[in-house]
Design a protein around this motif. Sequence first.
Motif, mmCIF file in Angstrom:
data_model
loop_
_atom_site.group_PDB
_atom_site.id
_atom_site.type_symbol
_atom_site.label_atom_id
_atom_site.label_comp_id
_atom_site.label_asym_id
_atom_site.label_seq_id
_atom_site.Cartn_x
_atom_site.Cartn_y
_atom_site.Cartn_z
ATOM 1 N N GLN A 17 0.804 -1.220 0.000
ATOM 2 C CA GLN A 17 0.000 0.000 0.000
ATOM 3 C C GLN A 17 0.839 1.273 0.000
ATOM 4 N N GLU A 160 -5.153 -10.024 8.896
ATOM 5 C CA GLU A 160 -6.551 -10.163 8.461
ATOM 6 C C GLU A 160 -6.794 -11.334 7.499
ATOM 7 N N GLU A 355 -4.622 -1.933 14.170
ATOM 8 C CA GLU A 355 -5.148 -0.926 13.228
ATOM 9 C C GLU A 355 -6.435 -0.305 13.772
ATOM 10 N N GLU A 409 -5.691 1.966 -1.041
ATOM 11 C CA GLU A 409 -6.698 1.271 -0.231
ATOM 12 C C GLU A 409 -7.331 0.129 -1.022
HETATM 13 C C1 GCO Z 1 -7.317 -3.983 6.418
HETATM 14 C C2 GCO Z 1 -5.951 -3.887 6.048
HETATM 15 C C3 GCO Z 1 -5.480 -2.498 5.676
HETATM 16 C C4 GCO Z 1 -6.555 -1.551 5.173
HETATM 17 C C5 GCO Z 1 -7.178 -0.785 6.312
HETATM 18 C C6 GCO Z 1 -8.305 0.112 5.815
HETATM 19 O O1 GCO Z 1 -7.551 -3.976 7.626
HETATM 20 O O2 GCO Z 1 -8.135 -4.126 5.524
HETATM 21 O O3 GCO Z 1 -5.126 -4.354 7.100
HETATM 22 O O4 GCO Z 1 -4.562 -2.816 4.678
HETATM 23 O O5 GCO Z 1 -5.996 -0.631 4.281
HETATM 24 O O6 GCO Z 1 -7.743 -1.657 7.221
HETATM 25 O O7 GCO Z 1 -9.255 -0.682 5.163
#
Ligand code: GCO
Length: 449
Positions: A17, A160, A355, A409
Amino acid sequence: MSFSKDFIWGAASAAYQVEGAYNEDGKGMGIWDALSDGHVKHGDNGNVACDHYHRYKEDVALMKEMGLKAYRFSVSWPRIIPEEGVVNPKGIEFYQNLVQELLDAGIEPMCTIFHWNLPMWIYEKGGWYCEEISDYFAEYTKVVVEALSDKVSYWMTVNEPACFIGAGYIAGAHAPFESLIKGLDMSKPEARGQIAQKMAVLTKNTLLSHGKAVQTIRKYAVKTPQIGMALNGNIYTPWENTETGVAEAKAQTFTENPMVFNLGWWADPMILGTMPPALAPFVNAEELEMIRQPLDFFGYNCYNSNNYSEDWGSNEHVYEGQPRTAMDWPITPDVLYWAAKFIYERYQLPVLITENGMANLDFVMSDGKVHDPQRIDFLQKYIGGLEKVAEEGVPLVGYMYWSILDNFEWAEGYDKRFGLVHVDYQTQKRTRKDSSYWYADVIKRNSVE
Ligand code: GCO
């Protein structure tokens, strides 16, 4: 009151990203490099992104200016192992330089081993269906640990899996854009039965990769490692703060519903050594033992509480009329409180928010600044909830804001700006947003109060 004195304030990113340099210095192709054409808004891709591969010194300087205590980054598997059995020395060098830059700035490097850009040479062998993938994952982990573990202590194995398996193989919205549910009526039990075995195989290979990575880090790490993962999954918050309301919300959060990749689907095998009924027939005792490795923290990515509707594929929010972020996610300020509380009660591990953040339609205004009061208000409330649960004694490792920079994103491309720092993608100019000054002050005070 405030957070504990060793609470770690930071920000996060992911290689694909932010780095760019998608085909430089020996990097190989990953599934996001090679397969995303036609699947991302405006035809965007991560070929250049924020050019962090070349600008990481400037970005670390911004992190230092904010007083960040840690930076959660991910390593790009195809940059490290571009082809089977080939280790890319320039890839190793980049991450060693990044880690050294962070340490020189007094910032703790926190490393995510896998954050979605699977090497094409593995995809061509079946990707997450490939039986050998967990061995490839362990070999990759060993290379990364041998390169970085003299300076890196914090490790997250997978980011994730509910997304990279769910969106990548079942819904088809993320690379490799395969959809198990396409053409199926998911409200029908027979449709679910049809995909249950494939979901279980994908899950087992992911869980085995996690377990083997933990074992590998423990075996080869130079500095004593703190190991976890970075999961996402539904958090149901109580409709009413009564004993029944809380019990019902907790039960829903850890539902055994085989069709919803909830927290328990991943965390129960990893931590409790138990499995959802839909997974159990596919994982034998020896495999479960490999999956269940001792962890030091529970990493959790959290943006809002939400509710998947029964047909699984559509992400139906129950918060009608709630204010929403630019991702159309509802703003649910109490979710970090309940998430940390429920997770700690079930798994008895300190919680690291790996996050949390919001996408906003930020832009540089005529005064040359990026005013983002929405993000400040969002953070005041969300971090406030986390401070409340800290004061109740739930052990917390820290909080990583997503994300340090505006970045790619995924299927949304570059429209959705999550960063504490605005990025002009034409000029690669960075501009700190007001929220980055506010966050710096919170870090200094170790409290939002
Ligand atoms: C996720 C990923 C990130 C995303 C962030 C926003 O959680 O999907 O770890 O890479 O960019 O969460 O969606």
